[in-house]
Design a protein around this motif. Structure first.
Motif, mmCIF file in Angstrom:
data_model
loop_
_atom_site.group_PDB
_atom_site.id
_atom_site.type_symbol
_atom_site.label_atom_id
_atom_site.label_comp_id
_atom_site.label_asym_id
_atom_site.label_seq_id
_atom_site.Cartn_x
_atom_site.Cartn_y
_atom_site.Cartn_z
ATOM 1 N N ASP A 107 0.869 -1.169 0.000
ATOM 2 C CA ASP A 107 0.000 0.000 0.000
ATOM 3 C C ASP A 107 0.914 1.228 0.000
ATOM 4 O OD1 ASP A 107 -1.539 2.183 0.758
ATOM 5 O OD2 ASP A 107 -2.771 1.029 2.152
ATOM 6 N N GLU A 108 0.775 2.104 -0.979
ATOM 7 C CA GLU A 108 1.673 3.255 -1.092
ATOM 8 C C GLU A 108 1.602 4.160 0.128
ATOM 9 O OE1 GLU A 108 4.043 3.721 -3.263
ATOM 10 O OE2 GLU A 108 3.490 1.753 -4.058
ATOM 11 N N ARG A 109 0.438 4.231 0.760
ATOM 12 C CA ARG A 109 0.326 5.032 1.979
ATOM 13 C C ARG A 109 1.149 4.417 3.104
ATOM 14 N NH1 ARG A 109 -5.819 4.802 3.059
ATOM 15 N NH2 ARG A 109 -5.284 2.645 2.542
ATOM 16 N N ALA A 110 1.181 3.087 3.161
ATOM 17 C CA ALA A 110 1.988 2.407 4.169
ATOM 18 C C ALA A 110 3.475 2.590 3.883
ATOM 19 C CB ALA A 110 1.638 0.924 4.205
ATOM 20 N N VAL A 111 3.841 2.546 2.597
ATOM 21 C CA VAL A 111 5.242 2.777 2.217
ATOM 22 C C VAL A 111 5.692 4.153 2.691
ATOM 23 C CG1 VAL A 111 6.827 3.094 0.281
ATOM 24 C CG2 VAL A 111 5.180 1.204 0.258
ATOM 25 N N ALA A 112 4.846 5.155 2.473
ATOM 26 C CA ALA A 112 5.172 6.516 2.894
ATOM 27 C C ALA A 112 5.302 6.591 4.410
ATOM 28 C CB ALA A 112 4.114 7.489 2.399
ATOM 29 N N ALA A 113 4.411 5.898 5.135
ATOM 30 C CA ALA A 113 4.462 5.916 6.596
ATOM 31 C C ALA A 113 5.752 5.279 7.107
ATOM 32 C CB ALA A 113 3.255 5.190 7.179
ATOM 33 N N VAL A 114 6.168 4.178 6.487
ATOM 34 C CA VAL A 114 7.404 3.507 6.900
ATOM 35 C C VAL A 114 8.620 4.365 6.561
ATOM 36 C CG1 VAL A 114 8.891 1.500 6.494
ATOM 37 C CG2 VAL A 114 6.422 1.202 6.795
ATOM 38 N N GLU A 115 8.592 5.027 5.406
ATOM 39 C CA GLU A 115 9.696 5.912 5.045
ATOM 40 C C GLU A 115 9.839 7.049 6.052
ATOM 41 O OE1 GLU A 115 8.840 7.139 1.090
ATOM 42 O OE2 GLU A 115 9.722 5.348 0.160
ATOM 43 N N THR A 129 1.035 -2.987 8.951
ATOM 44 C CA THR A 129 1.400 -4.396 9.041
ATOM 45 C C THR A 129 2.355 -4.742 7.911
ATOM 46 O OG1 THR A 129 -0.474 -5.117 7.690
ATOM 47 C CG2 THR A 129 -0.826 -4.977 10.069
ATOM 48 N N ALA A 130 3.071 -5.865 8.067
ATOM 49 C CA ALA A 130 4.059 -6.271 7.064
ATOM 50 C C ALA A 130 3.967 -7.754 6.787
ATOM 51 C CB ALA A 130 5.468 -5.911 7.532
ATOM 52 N N SER A 131 4.445 -8.142 5.597
ATOM 53 C CA SER A 131 4.479 -9.545 5.209
ATOM 54 C C SER A 131 5.840 -9.895 4.625
ATOM 55 C CB SER A 131 3.388 -9.843 4.178
ATOM 56 O OG SER A 131 2.108 -9.646 4.731
ATOM 57 N N GLU A 138 13.493 -14.956 3.741
ATOM 58 C CA GLU A 138 14.780 -14.362 3.345
ATOM 59 C C GLU A 138 14.952 -12.969 3.948
ATOM 60 O OE1 GLU A 138 13.834 -17.656 0.804
ATOM 61 O OE2 GLU A 138 12.675 -15.856 1.298
ATOM 62 N N ILE A 139 13.878 -12.201 4.003
ATOM 63 C CA ILE A 139 13.961 -10.864 4.597
ATOM 64 C C ILE A 139 14.220 -10.971 6.091
ATOM 65 C CG2 ILE A 139 12.643 -8.786 5.143
ATOM 66 C CD1 ILE A 139 11.286 -9.073 2.421
ATOM 67 N N ILE A 140 13.571 -11.931 6.748
ATOM 68 C CA ILE A 140 13.819 -12.127 8.169
ATOM 69 C C ILE A 140 15.290 -12.436 8.402
ATOM 70 C CG2 ILE A 140 13.311 -13.565 10.176
ATOM 71 C CD1 ILE A 140 10.523 -13.994 8.999
ATOM 72 N N GLU A 141 15.840 -13.354 7.599
ATOM 73 C CA GLU A 141 17.254 -13.697 7.752
ATOM 74 C C GLU A 141 18.155 -12.502 7.497
ATOM 75 O OE1 GLU A 141 17.936 -17.110 5.258
ATOM 76 O OE2 GLU A 141 17.659 -18.449 6.967
ATOM 77 N N SER A 142 17.727 -11.591 6.640
ATOM 78 C CA SER A 142 18.573 -10.446 6.323
ATOM 79 C C SER A 142 18.738 -9.492 7.488
ATOM 80 C CB SER A 142 18.006 -9.690 5.112
ATOM 81 O OG SER A 142 16.881 -8.899 5.470
ATOM 82 N N VAL A 143 17.828 -9.545 8.475
ATOM 83 C CA VAL A 143 17.974 -8.683 9.646
ATOM 84 C C VAL A 143 18.429 -9.467 10.869
ATOM 85 C CG1 VAL A 143 16.291 -7.007 8.832
ATOM 86 C CG2 VAL A 143 15.529 -8.883 10.283
ATOM 87 N N LEU A 179 13.753 -1.566 10.060
ATOM 88 C CA LEU A 179 14.456 -2.117 8.906
ATOM 89 C C LEU A 179 13.662 -3.261 8.280
ATOM 90 C CD1 LEU A 179 17.033 -2.171 7.158
ATOM 91 C CD2 LEU A 179 18.022 -3.760 8.820
ATOM 92 N N LEU A 180 13.074 -4.091 9.113
ATOM 93 C CA LEU A 180 12.259 -5.198 8.612
ATOM 94 C C LEU A 180 11.092 -4.688 7.784
ATOM 95 C CD1 LEU A 180 11.758 -8.372 8.915
ATOM 96 C CD2 LEU A 180 10.065 -7.684 10.611
ATOM 97 N N PHE A 181 10.390 -3.662 8.293
ATOM 98 C CA PHE A 181 9.263 -3.095 7.552
ATOM 99 C C PHE A 181 9.740 -2.402 6.285
ATOM 100 C CE2 PHE A 181 6.977 -4.127 11.274
ATOM 101 C CZ PHE A 181 5.624 -4.045 10.987
ATOM 102 N N ASP A 182 10.901 -1.784 6.338
ATOM 103 C CA ASP A 182 11.442 -1.088 5.178
ATOM 104 C C ASP A 182 11.736 -2.048 4.032
ATOM 105 O OD1 ASP A 182 12.473 1.413 3.996
ATOM 106 O OD2 ASP A 182 14.420 0.402 4.084
ATOM 107 N N ARG A 183 12.061 -3.289 4.350
ATOM 108 C CA ARG A 183 12.426 -4.281 3.332
ATOM 109 C C ARG A 183 11.250 -5.151 2.903
ATOM 110 N NH1 ARG A 183 18.278 -6.467 5.737
ATOM 111 N NH2 ARG A 183 19.413 -4.497 5.450
#
Length: 255
Positions: free
Chosen positions: A29-37, A160-162, A166-171, A136-140
């Protein structure tokens, strides 16, 4: 089963996580992307904060079931590259510290002392702390805006995030990733939620639920982290005996 419980604890306390199983998750969701940024920018400027933690783990292996409750609190000073955390479980209190690029995990009785390991230099030091790893997790990850929610009488924005395994392992650091062995299917289901202050864009709370399985045993855990005292003076003292002959291969009895 003990190893399974500890694996869940490591993921929650040091990384935070969530996952989506089955088909690929829908686009962000672009609104969520903006909120995380905005949250990412806000958190990047944070030098000090405190957090409170509450965790509930239920592990089952056949007819055996084990329940573990952990609560605690901690403080972070990113400019000094120091973190302190106290956790309480099953009648024992354990203190842990990060001093620069060395992390000291307190060991439970009857052993006592501390286990030591290096903090990765591949990422900024702050990403070794709970708040920054959450963001960082939400950002990725793919993220979704769920609207406004009232939390402790205050209005917040819920995201919320999904993220994938692989993303979990990256953090996570290499040791945690090896213990979890996520690519072999130990992670069955998880969710991640983040509440943001709409005025400051800083995280107020995160709540995570994860289910993993290893060798026929399963463990489900829920953790809540609350963040506070952003920017307040935070001096973290590390006892001198912490670095006296620490265990290099983890706490005894933890394997």
């Amino acid at each position: 089963m003990r190893r399974l419980v500890l694996a869940v604890c490591f993921v929650f306390l040091l990384a935070g996580c969530g996952t989506f199983l089955g088909n690929s998750p829908p686009p962000s969701d672009e609104r969520a992307v903006a909120a995380v940024e905005e949250a990412n920018s806000s958190v990047a400027a944070v030098e000090t904060y405190r957090f409170d933690m509450d965790m509930h783990v239920v592990a089952s292996d056949g007819e055996q079931t084990r329940t573990v409750r952990v609560d605690g609190e901690g403080a972070v000073n990113t400019s000094a590259k120091r973190m302190q955390m106290t956790t309480r479980t099953q009648g024992q209190t354990v203190d842990s510290y990060v001093d620069g690029y060395r992390a000291y995990q307190g060991c439970q009785d009857p052993w006592g002392g501390y286990a030591v390991e290096n903090v990765s230099r591949a990422e900024p030091w702050a990403t070794a702390t709970p708040l920054h790893r959450q963001v960082l997790l939400f950002d990725r990850s793919n993220v979704y805006l769920r609207g406004n929610e009232t939390l402790a009488g205050n209005r917040t924005v819920l995201v919320t995030a999904s993220p994938s395994a692989e993303i979990i392992e990256s953090v996570m650091d290499r040791r945690q990733a090896a213990d979890m062995d996520l690519n072999r299917g130990s992670l069955e289901n998880a969710t991640a939620r983040l509440w943001l202050d709409p005025e400051t864009n800083r995280p107020v709370q995160s709540e995570l639920t994860i289910k993993i399985s290893q060798r026929g045993a399963t463990a489900t855990a829920t953790i809540t982290l609350q963040y506070s005292e952003y920017g307040e003076p935070t001096a973290i003292s590390i006892p001198p005996d912490v670095s006296d002959d620490p265990y290099e291969l983890g706490c005894p009895g933890a394997g």
